[in-house]
Design an enzyme around this catalytic site. Structure first.
Site, short mmCIF file in Angstrom:
data_model
loop_
_atom_site.label_atom_id
_atom_site.label_comp_id
_atom_site.label_asym_id
_atom_site.label_seq_id
_atom_site.Cartn_x
_atom_site.Cartn_y
_atom_site.Cartn_z
N MET A 1 0.85 -1.17 0.00
CA MET A 1 0.00 0.00 0.00
C MET A 1 0.90 1.24 0.00
O MET A 1 1.40 1.63 1.05
CB MET A 1 -0.92 -0.02 1.22
CG MET A 1 -1.74 1.24 1.35
SD MET A 1 -2.92 1.21 2.71
CE MET A 1 -1.85 1.39 4.11
N PRO A 2 1.13 1.85 -1.15
CA PRO A 2 1.95 3.06 -1.19
C PRO A 2 1.27 4.23 -0.48
O PRO A 2 0.05 4.40 -0.55
CB PRO A 2 2.08 3.35 -2.68
CG PRO A 2 1.78 2.06 -3.36
CD PRO A 2 0.79 1.36 -2.49
N TYR A 3 2.10 5.01 0.19
CA TYR A 3 1.65 6.21 0.89
C TYR A 3 2.63 7.31 0.52
O TYR A 3 3.84 7.17 0.73
CB TYR A 3 1.66 5.96 2.40
CG TYR A 3 1.46 7.21 3.22
CD1 TYR A 3 0.19 7.69 3.50
CD2 TYR A 3 2.55 7.92 3.72
CE1 TYR A 3 0.01 8.83 4.27
CE2 TYR A 3 2.38 9.05 4.49
CZ TYR A 3 1.10 9.51 4.75
OH TYR A 3 0.93 10.64 5.50
#
Length: 72
Positions: A1-3
């Site tokens: 999950m990229p942030y």
């Protein structure tokens, strides 16, 4: 999950510009890292000019001196 967190000085960035940043970063993460755009989070945090410093001075003071981040 990229942030991805984008920090900007509070200087009138419009809602439309923010949307363009969010869309562009999401597309870049999707294209380069092959990540699901529905799991990619982009946060934009605006910081007051008095709360950001550079070269030993507050950005508010630098702006008063005519120093900006605008392209010339």
């Amino acid at each position: 999950m990229p942030y991805v967190k984008i920090e900007l000085t509070r200087e009138g960035v419009t809602r439309e510009q923010k949307q363009e940043l969010i869309n562009g970063i999401t597309n870049l993460i999707t294209d380069v890292l092959n990540k699901d755009p529905y799991l990619t989070h982009v946060v934009i945090q605006e910081i007051e000019l008095d709360d950001w410093g550079y070269a030993g001075e507050q950005v508010s003071v630098l702006r008063e001196k005519g120093i900006t981040a605008d392209k010339k």
